[in-house]
Design a protein around this motif. Sequence first.
Motif, short mmCIF file in Angstrom:
data_model
loop_
_atom_site.label_atom_id
_atom_site.label_comp_id
_atom_site.label_asym_id
_atom_site.label_seq_id
_atom_site.Cartn_x
_atom_site.Cartn_y
_atom_site.Cartn_z
N LEU A 1 0.99 -9.55 -4.08
CA LEU A 1 -0.31 -9.96 -3.56
C LEU A 1 -1.28 -8.79 -3.64
N LEU B 1 1.53 -20.28 0.43
CA LEU B 1 0.64 -21.09 -0.39
C LEU B 1 1.22 -22.49 -0.43
N GLU C 1 4.42 -9.17 1.52
CA GLU C 1 3.90 -7.84 1.27
C GLU C 1 4.80 -6.84 2.00
N ARG D 1 2.97 -14.60 3.55
CA ARG D 1 1.84 -15.50 3.34
C ARG D 1 2.38 -16.75 2.65
N GLN E 1 -4.66 -7.59 -1.91
CA GLN E 1 -5.54 -7.86 -0.77
C GLN E 1 -5.30 -9.27 -0.23
N GLN E 2 -4.00 -9.60 -0.08
CA GLN E 2 -3.53 -10.88 0.45
C GLN E 2 -3.94 -12.07 -0.41
N ARG E 3 -4.21 -11.81 -1.69
CA ARG E 3 -4.54 -12.89 -2.61
C ARG E 3 -3.54 -12.91 -3.77
N LEU E 4 -3.27 -14.11 -4.25
CA LEU E 4 -2.34 -14.28 -5.37
C LEU E 4 -3.13 -14.37 -6.66
N GLN E 5 -2.92 -13.42 -7.55
CA GLN E 5 -3.54 -13.46 -8.87
C GLN E 5 -2.52 -14.01 -9.85
#
Length: 214
Positions: A163, A73, A154, A71, A165-169
Motif C-alpha cells: 500500500l 477492499l 502495512e 485495510r 499512503q494506504q492506497r492500492l496501486q
Amino acid sequence: CKPAMVIEDISDPKYWPNVEAWVRRCIRHRETPPTEEEIQTELSTLTQERLEELVRKANDDYHRAVNNRYRILSLADSRTNDHLWQTYADNYEGVCLEFFVDPMLGSAYEVQYSDEFRALDITNNEGFDALIQTTLIKRTRWKPEGEYRLVLGEPPIGDDPTLVQQRLQFPEHLLTGIVFGHLVSKDHQDALLNIARFRISPLEFSIASRSEFG
C-alpha cells in the motif's frame, strides 16, 4: 463484528502446549531474550484467573493492532446484484468497476456469513483462522452482498501488493470495465469517459438497469 478473545482451561493437558507456545512467542520479543529457566519460571506462575484477566485487557489491544495494520477492499461477485446497485450505487445513480483479480491485485477471499458468537483463542491469534475470524465473517443479514475481500496490510501480508499512503496501486489492465447505473448523471458519465481516454488498455462500457437485474 470483531471476535472476542478467549482462553480455554489451561489445566487441560491437551491445551497446555498451546499456552506454552503462545507464551514463548510473546516473550521472545523482549529486548533481552529470556533464558529457558526464566521461561519455565514464568510459565509456573500462570493461573486461569490471571490469564482470563489478561485476555480481557488484550481484546482492545488486538483490535487496535488490527485497525492500525490492515485495510480491506470490498468486492462483489457479480455486477448484476440489485441489492448492491440500490444500497451502494445510489439506486442506479452510481457505477460499478469491474476488475480482473490476480496476484498483482491481491488475494481475494470469500466472506462467510454467520450469526454465531465469534471467539478467537488468544493462543492462536497469529494464524490464518485469526484472519478469517477478524476480517472475513459478517452477519447473515449481509449475505445478499456476495462479498469478497482483499485484506491488505502495512507491512504487506506475504506477497500481496504494498500500500502507498494506504492506497492500492494496481496495473491499469486489471480494471477491465465500467458499468453505469441507468440513472447516473451525464456529467458523471462524461467525466469517467474522459479519464478513460488516456488509458492504454481497453475498457468495456455497459449500462445496468433494475429491469435487467432485479
